[in-house]
Design a protein around this motif. Structure first.
Motif, short mmCIF file in Angstrom:
data_model
loop_
_atom_site.label_atom_id
_atom_site.label_comp_id
_atom_site.label_asym_id
_atom_site.label_seq_id
_atom_site.Cartn_x
_atom_site.Cartn_y
_atom_site.Cartn_z
N GLN A 56 0.83 -1.20 0.00
CA GLN A 56 0.00 0.00 0.00
C GLN A 56 0.87 1.25 0.00
N MET A 75 -6.67 5.64 -9.01
CA MET A 75 -6.92 4.78 -7.85
C MET A 75 -6.06 5.29 -6.70
N ARG A 77 -6.15 4.66 -3.40
CA ARG A 77 -5.68 3.61 -2.49
C ARG A 77 -6.11 2.25 -3.03
N SER A 79 -7.88 -1.20 -2.25
CA SER A 79 -8.83 -1.68 -1.26
C SER A 79 -8.26 -2.87 -0.51
N GLU A 80 -8.88 -3.19 0.62
CA GLU A 80 -8.42 -4.34 1.39
C GLU A 80 -8.53 -5.62 0.56
N ARG A 81 -9.60 -5.71 -0.24
CA ARG A 81 -9.76 -6.89 -1.08
C ARG A 81 -8.65 -6.95 -2.12
N ASP A 82 -8.31 -5.79 -2.73
CA ASP A 82 -7.22 -5.76 -3.70
C ASP A 82 -5.90 -6.18 -3.07
#
Length: 917
Positions: A56, A75, A77, A79-82
């Motif tokens: 990140q 984009m 940030r 995402s947590e899923r990414d």
């Protein structure tokens, strides 16, 4: 859809609901340290689930343009899923590698500087993606990661990479092309689709070697060209050897170049002694080079602190690391990890230091040499500090000038390979000499030395003739290769191996001050007929040829007689001259010295002298050449030493002038197909696998090698049925290992014409092998069609942990084994290498018309060797291969027996660029 960042390509995050595969076993073998274009280092490793935060941070540090190039959309940030998807891979169908800096220190987290990944589309194809930090563009991170990702993909069975690139990202397409791959591309809907096969090609291997060469040479150049230095000592109150180390090197630095900025930290008697950390914090930035004389436990912390001041290399004089045992080895590994993670190179531990003459004539002397070394054009490398002491003294006594003198100590990082990379292009160095106690990566040594020795002589002395001595502190793989393997490796590399440091300096002083001989013809000047006879014998023993009578100049000869004698010897039709005069009553003769020096300079004839009172490089034997530059005849201690040096120089000149050939490339070789077979046959637990006859034949067929089929038989009647099926005449063989293929020991019956002869042969074999067991899971007999008459040979390949693939070749028979009449070679080979290889055994004369017999098909044999060499070189999983017998006939070769074993790959010199571990 995939996209590409400025120095890389990208791959999209999967659609919502996609499930990331579970992680497989972490492939630690993929970790590597790489030297980048600017000479700094980085650590490459597989991505881990705990890299999410660092990934990140990497993403947030990118520019808007790079983010758009990566994701085809803004984009801010991930995402947590990414993040979860990107850091969770199975190291098989989904692989990701990261380049990192820092880490492993208190409060020093790893920072990701680049990411490379692939996602398998089908068994053979994977989509590839790259992303390089904006702050680290231009260092070659993308190309380095491409090499390592391609190597990982090949290991997992992937054959081709595909990617989608935005048209404005020409740099990434160029990265693929410049890597040596044949890139195919087309544009559709504003996106450029590219694809390329990832198997190494001659071009891609050349590119990798050239990039490795330039990066490692630049790393050494920055170290030797340092313009500011900091010496870190043990601090106030310290006593013992570390204090003396720090004080000695500080004095040497100031004496070598009084204008050089030399900062001291913790050096008793110098500023900054009291508080090392406070003094370190006040250092100016940048500082090019650090010299450490500290306790082993403190070294890692100082390396990390020095990196923040821009230090690019550290000379570690201190000992107390790998040579002390497990705890010291752990300290050494942590130190090396800290250095490479922060971009530093380490010279040491237990180094004697380094000396370098700069182009402007100033000297960087970061060493423990007590007296200044003469300046010259010799590059000198050694490992042990104790050996360096002796070498420095001998160099000084001989007056032999050096351009660089580097001691690597236990060579945890910087090695002779790095210095050879630098010397290949260094215009200030004419001759290279290496005193080696161990060779950690012989394959890389061979590759680099072969390139260097094509333009500059390389003289090597090793600890022990076998090269299998491993001093304490040196991390070297074990080897099972024959003791003379190192000799063959050195010969193939084109270097001149000698037996002692004295012999090394003898030869170096000749090569540094005389031209290379044009041939082996030798003229002799001696002080007496007796001495002349000794010199002629010594010259012959050194491989020189004396065709004209020696010229004798008595010790009481006057100036005119001396001049006439010298003129006479240089008028001979010779390539080299040995001049020896050891008077019994009279002293040294300056007239003779001057006459020989002037004649050698005028004619350019390589000359070696043995004159009483003279040693090494002296003004007495120096005279101006036709161009006005001084030319010196080196003086040797004995006539034998002088002749030996000239003989070795002549052999080197002859080898350098020979055509080294082209890399072998016989048609019909598909190493990729062989790799797929091995991948399918390998044991899931990594255990070695002995291939049966059918699989061995299938593997060999992938590289165009056929094996004459052999049909197993459990008894005489089965043998008869097999013989009828294949047609008479046939051969009947036992499968007992000790007698297999041994007609001379009664294990083979040839030219059987009918059923009765087969039955009789089976009975005879049963009698010969009574009480001996056949090979495991095999019938006691096998039937094979007869082939043309010829000479039986044996060709083997063994994957050695240290040397990699080692080929051996010899004519079959007990005499070959007992006398060791076997040739050795280490792939990769050229056609010239192969031709020399099959001619090397003495018994190989039987293949070329020995005593009037017809010459056999040597070209077919060379073709077979070339195919085996490509298979062995390209397939590190091939642990062993034996072709026995190989019958060389008038019109081809017939492989009658083949055995092979496979296992996990574990080669020290992988195709991707990497420093030693």
């Amino acid at each position: 859809m995939a996209d590409v960042a400025a120095d890389g390509a990208g791959a999209a995050v999967p659609p919502a609901g996609a499930r990331a595969p579970g992680p497989g076993a972490y492939p630690a073998a993929w970790e590597a340290d790489v030297v980048l274009y600017d000479g700094s280092t980085t650590h490459v490793r597989p991505i881990r689930p705990d890299d999410a935060e660092a990934l990140q941070a990497f993403h947030l540090g990118q520019s808007e343009r790079s983010t758009y190039m990566r994701w085809f959309a803004p984009m801010e940030r991930l995402s947590e899923r990414d993040l979860t998807h990107l850091v969770t891979v199975d190291h098989d169908d989904r692989v990701a590698l990261v380049a990192v800096t820092g880490g492993d220190g208190p409060g020093d987290d790893e920072r990701i500087t680049a990411v490379a990944r692939y996602d398998r589309i089908d068994p053979d194809v994977a989509e590839v993606a790259f992303n390089v930090s904006d702050a680290h563009q231009g260092k070659g991170l993308g190309s380095a990661l491409l090499e390592h990702l391609a190597a990982a993909a090949r290991e997992r069975g992937v054959r081709r990479f595909v990617a989608e690139v935005l048209p404005q990202n020409g740099r990434m397409i160029a990265t693929f092309r410049e890597a040596g791959y044949a890139v195919r591309q087309h544009t559709e809907d504003g996106v450029v689709s590219v694809e390329f096969d990832i198997d190494p090609t001659e071009r891609s291997l050349e590119v990798m070697a050239d990039r490795e060469h330039r990066a490692e040479a630049r790393s050494v150049r920055g170290m030797l060209g340092a313009r500011s230095v900091v010496v870190v000592g043990p601090g106030s109150g310290a006593t013992g050897v570390t204090v003396r180390l720090a004080q000695t090197v500080t004095g040497a630095l100031r004496a070598g170049d009084p204008t050089l900025p030399v900062h001291t930290v913790g050096v008793p008697g110098r500023p900054g002694e009291a508080d090392r950390w406070a003094a370190l914090a006040e250092l100016p930035t940048p500082v090019d080079l650090a010299v450490l004389a500290v306790e082993a436990a403190d070294a890692e912390g100082f390396v990390r602190a020095l990196a923040r001041h821009g230090v690019r290399a550290c000379v570690l004089l201190s000992a107390g690391f790998g040579e002390t045992g497990a705890q010291g080895l752990d300290l050494q590994r942590r130190l090396l990890r800290a250095a490479r993670g922060t971009g530093l190179r380490i010279v040491g531990p237990a180094s004697f230091g380094l000396v370098a003459v700069r182009p402007d004539g100033s000297v960087l002397d970061a060493s423990l040499v007590r007296e200044t070394l003469p300046r010259g054009r010799v590059g000198l490398f050694c490992q042990s500090a104790q050996v360096a002491v002796g070498l420095a003294g001998a160099v000084r006594r001989r007056g032999l000038g050096v351009a660089q003198f580097v001691s690597a100590g236990h060579r945890a990082d910087v090695s002779g390979n790095d210095l050879m990379q630098f010397w290949t292009d260094d215009e200030s160095t004419d001759v290279v000499a290496l005193a080696l106690e161990s060779i950690g990566n012989p394959r890389k040594f061979q590759r680099i030395a072969r390139r260097l020795s094509a333009t500059k002589p390389v003289v090597v002395v090793t600890a022990g003739r076998s090269g299998q001595v491993v001093p304490p502190g040196h991390q070297v793989r074990s080897t099972y290769a024959p003791a003379r393997t190192l000799d063959e490796m050195m010969r193939h590399a084109g270097v001149i191996r000698v037996e002692s440091t004295g012999a090394m300096l003898d030869l170096v002083q000749l090569l540094a001050h005389q031209r290379l001989p044009a041939g082996r013809r030798c003229a002799v000047l001696a002080g007496s007929a007796t001495v002349a006879a000794v010199v002629v014998e010594a010259a012959a023993g050194a491989g020189l040829v004396v065709r004209q009578d020696p010229v004798v100049v008595p010790e009481d000869a006057g100036p005119d007689a001396v001049a006439a004698a010298v003129e006479q010897v240089y008028a001979q039709d010779a390539d080299v001259v040995v001049a020896v005069r050891v008077p019994t009553v009279y002293g040294p003769d300056p007239v003779l010295h001057r006459a020989v020096a002037e004649a050698a300079a005028r004619t350019g004839r390589p000359t070696a002298a043995c004159f009483t009172g003279l040693s090494g490089i002296t003004a007495d034997l120096t005279a101006p050449g036709p161009d006005g530059r001084p030319c010196t005849v080196p003086a040797f201690g004995t006539a034998e030493d002088a002749a030996l040096a000239l003989g070795r120089a002549a052999r080197y000149a002859r080898r350098r002038a020979e055509d080294r050939g082209r890399p072998v490339a016989p048609p019909g070789v598909d190493v990729r197909a062989a790799r797929r077979l091995v991948r399918a046959w390998s044991a899931s637990d990594g255990a070695p696998v002995a291939l049966d006859a059918a699989r061995t034949a299938t593997l060999l067929s992938a590289v165009g090698i056929g094996v004459v089929p052999a049909v197993p038989a459990r008894d005489a009647e089965e043998a008869v049925r097999a013989a009828r099926a294949m047609g008479y005449p046939v051969a009947l063989k036992t499968t007992v290992p000790a007698l297999r293929h041994r007609a001379d020991l009664g294990g083979v019956r040839l030219d059987l014409e009918d059923d009765d002869e087969v039955r009789a042969a089976a009975a005879a074999l049963a009698a010969v092998t009574q009480g001996q067991r056949p090979a495991v899971d095999e019938a006691p007999l096998e039937v094979q069609a007869m082939v043309e008459q010829g000479v039986s040979c044996v060709l083997r390949s063994t994957e050695d942990p240290l040397f990699g693939p080692v080929l051996s070749f010899g004519v079959a028979g007990d005499a070959t084994d007992l006398l060791g009449d076997v040739a050795l070679a280490m792939p990769p080979l050229t056609d010239a290498d192969v031709a020399a290889f099959v001619r090397s055994p003495r018994a190989a004369a039987r293949l070329y018309g020995y005593r009037g017999s017809p010459a056999l098909d040597a070209a077919a044999l060379e073709d077979l060797v070339a195919r085996v060499s490509l298979l062995a070189d390209g397939l590190p999983e091939l642990r062993s291969l034996e072709l026995n017998p190989v019958v060389v006939t008038l019109d081809g070769v017939r492989v009658l027996g083949a055995r092979a074993g496979i296992g996990p790959a574990d080669r020290s010199d992988a195709p991707a660029r990497a420093l030693g571990r």
